[in-house]
Design an enzyme around this catalytic site. Structure first.
Site, PDB file in Angstrom:
ATOM      1  N   ASP A 102       0.869  -1.177   0.000  1.00  0.00           N
ATOM      2  CA  ASP A 102       0.000   0.000   0.000  1.00  0.00           C
ATOM      3  C   ASP A 102       0.909   1.231   0.000  1.00  0.00           C
ATOM      4  OD1 ASP A 102      -2.422   1.433   0.274  1.00  0.00           O
ATOM      5  OD2 ASP A 102      -2.291   1.400   2.436  1.00  0.00           O
ATOM      6  N   LYS A 130      -1.054  -1.550  -4.645  1.00  0.00           N
ATOM      7  CA  LYS A 130      -1.837  -0.319  -4.860  1.00  0.00           C
ATOM      8  C   LYS A 130      -0.858   0.801  -5.159  1.00  0.00           C
ATOM      9  CE  LYS A 130      -5.544  -0.801  -1.437  1.00  0.00           C
ATOM     10  NZ  LYS A 130      -6.051  -0.220  -0.173  1.00  0.00           N
ATOM     11  N   PHE A 151     -10.376  -0.081  -0.654  1.00  0.00           N
ATOM     12  CA  PHE A 151      -9.994  -0.906   0.492  1.00  0.00           C
ATOM     13  C   PHE A 151     -10.565  -2.305   0.271  1.00  0.00           C
ATOM     14  CE2 PHE A 151      -9.667  -2.561   4.719  1.00  0.00           C
ATOM     15  CZ  PHE A 151      -8.437  -2.075   5.104  1.00  0.00           C
ATOM     16  N   VAL A 152      -9.680  -3.299   0.263  1.00  0.00           N
ATOM     17  CA  VAL A 152     -10.115  -4.658  -0.072  1.00  0.00           C
ATOM     18  C   VAL A 152      -9.957  -5.606   1.114  1.00  0.00           C
ATOM     19  CG1 VAL A 152      -9.700  -4.457  -2.543  1.00  0.00           C
ATOM     20  CG2 VAL A 152      -7.838  -5.197  -1.063  1.00  0.00           C
ATOM     21  N   ARG A 164     -11.237 -11.829   6.813  1.00  0.00           N
ATOM     22  CA  ARG A 164     -10.040 -12.502   6.281  1.00  0.00           C
ATOM     23  C   ARG A 164     -10.399 -13.816   5.601  1.00  0.00           C
ATOM     24  NH1 ARG A 164      -5.347 -10.091   8.278  1.00  0.00           N
ATOM     25  NH2 ARG A 164      -5.479  -9.270  10.383  1.00  0.00           N
TER      26      ARG A 164
HETATM   27  P1  IMP Z   1       1.872  -0.496   3.832  1.00  0.00           P
HETATM   28  O1  IMP Z   1       2.961  -0.554   4.856  1.00  0.00           O
HETATM   29  O2  IMP Z   1       1.165   0.826   3.841  1.00  0.00           O
HETATM   30  O3  IMP Z   1       2.331  -0.875   2.442  1.00  0.00           O
HETATM   31  O4  IMP Z   1       0.719  -1.440   4.304  1.00  0.00           O
HETATM   32  C1  IMP Z   1       0.824  -2.749   4.295  1.00  0.00           C
HETATM   33  C2  IMP Z   1      -0.237  -3.379   5.150  1.00  0.00           C
HETATM   34  O5  IMP Z   1      -1.426  -2.590   5.272  1.00  0.00           O
HETATM   35  C3  IMP Z   1      -0.662  -4.626   4.477  1.00  0.00           C
HETATM   36  O6  IMP Z   1       0.170  -5.702   4.826  1.00  0.00           O
HETATM   37  C4  IMP Z   1      -2.093  -4.796   4.944  1.00  0.00           C
HETATM   38  O7  IMP Z   1      -2.107  -5.521   6.138  1.00  0.00           O
HETATM   39  C5  IMP Z   1      -2.582  -3.392   5.186  1.00  0.00           C
HETATM   40  N1  IMP Z   1      -3.436  -2.918   4.076  1.00  0.00           N
HETATM   41  C6  IMP Z   1      -3.156  -2.013   3.142  1.00  0.00           C
HETATM   42  N2  IMP Z   1      -4.175  -1.849   2.272  1.00  0.00           N
HETATM   43  C7  IMP Z   1      -5.134  -2.705   2.667  1.00  0.00           C
HETATM   44  C8  IMP Z   1      -6.442  -3.039   2.152  1.00  0.00           C
HETATM   45  O8  IMP Z   1      -6.951  -2.537   1.138  1.00  0.00           O
HETATM   46  N3  IMP Z   1      -7.119  -3.999   2.861  1.00  0.00           N
HETATM   47  C9  IMP Z   1      -6.628  -4.617   3.948  1.00  0.00           C
HETATM   48  N4  IMP Z   1      -5.410  -4.341   4.454  1.00  0.00           N
HETATM   49  C10 IMP Z   1      -4.669  -3.389   3.818  1.00  0.00           C
END
Ligand code: IMP
Length: 175
Positions: A102, A130, A151-152, A164
């Protein structure tokens, strides 16, 4: 309470893509002389990790780690290591298996961690990406699907720990 808005990626499409990623990993590591270790990031990668690693033919070690940067649907920008792996990684080929990239904060942190621990190589494998949400410069070596800014949930991904266990990936309405 949130509700499912639509199915974004169905079970068959997920299974087919996971097999393709495993085939690429089989090809990329077939001549490596080092030990291959898959590190799954709990809890979101749980089904992806199980399906991907079972489709890989190279004898590999499996490790699990828990990291968290999320509260509800907004990232805090900080990564907390909640559970670490038990084996030393020096000289080994590491593939970090994550549910979704993300902002990229989590994967960047974990990649740095394994490099600093002396891994021979560190690659990143994420089921979902994303790109529009990226805050730090990181790209997975193996990506299942690029998605938009929805958001998925499902196939391991949660909203406040719910959803989950859906077998597919769905967009939820949290308004
Ligand atoms: P990042 O550090 O922002 O890249 O976020 C990573 C973590 O955020 C992922 O491992 C997910 O657990 C959570 N996350 C990010 N986007 C989503 C989403 O759309 N749905 C559910 N969890 C998400």
């Amino acid at each position: 309470m949130e509700r499912i808005e639509k199915i974004l990626i169905d079970e068959r499409t997920i299974a087919k893509r996971v097999k393709e990623l495993a085939d690429r990993i089989n090809e990329d590591y077939k001549d490596s002389k080092s030990e291959l270790v898959f590190v799954g990031i709990l809890k979101g990668a749980v089904y992806f990790f199980a399906d991907l690693t079972r489709a890989v033919k190279i004898p590999a070690k499996l490790e699990l780690m828990a990291a968290s940067s999320y509260e509800g649907s907004e990232t805090s920008g900080e990564v907390r290591l909640l559970h670490d792996i038990t084996e030393p990684v020096g000289g080994k080929d590491i593939i970090i298996v994550e549910d979704i990239v993300d902002t990229g904060v989590t994967l960047k942190y974990l990649a740095g961690l394994f490099k600093s621990r002396g891994a021979k190589s560190v690659r990143l494998c994420a089921l979902l990406d994303k790109p529009s949400r990226r805050k730090v410069d990181i790209k997975a070596d193996y990506t299942g699907f690029e998605i938009g800014d929805d958001f998925v949930v499902g196939y391991g991904l949660d909203y406040n720990q719910r959803w989950r266990n859906l077998p597919y990936i769905a967009v939820i309405d949290i308004t």
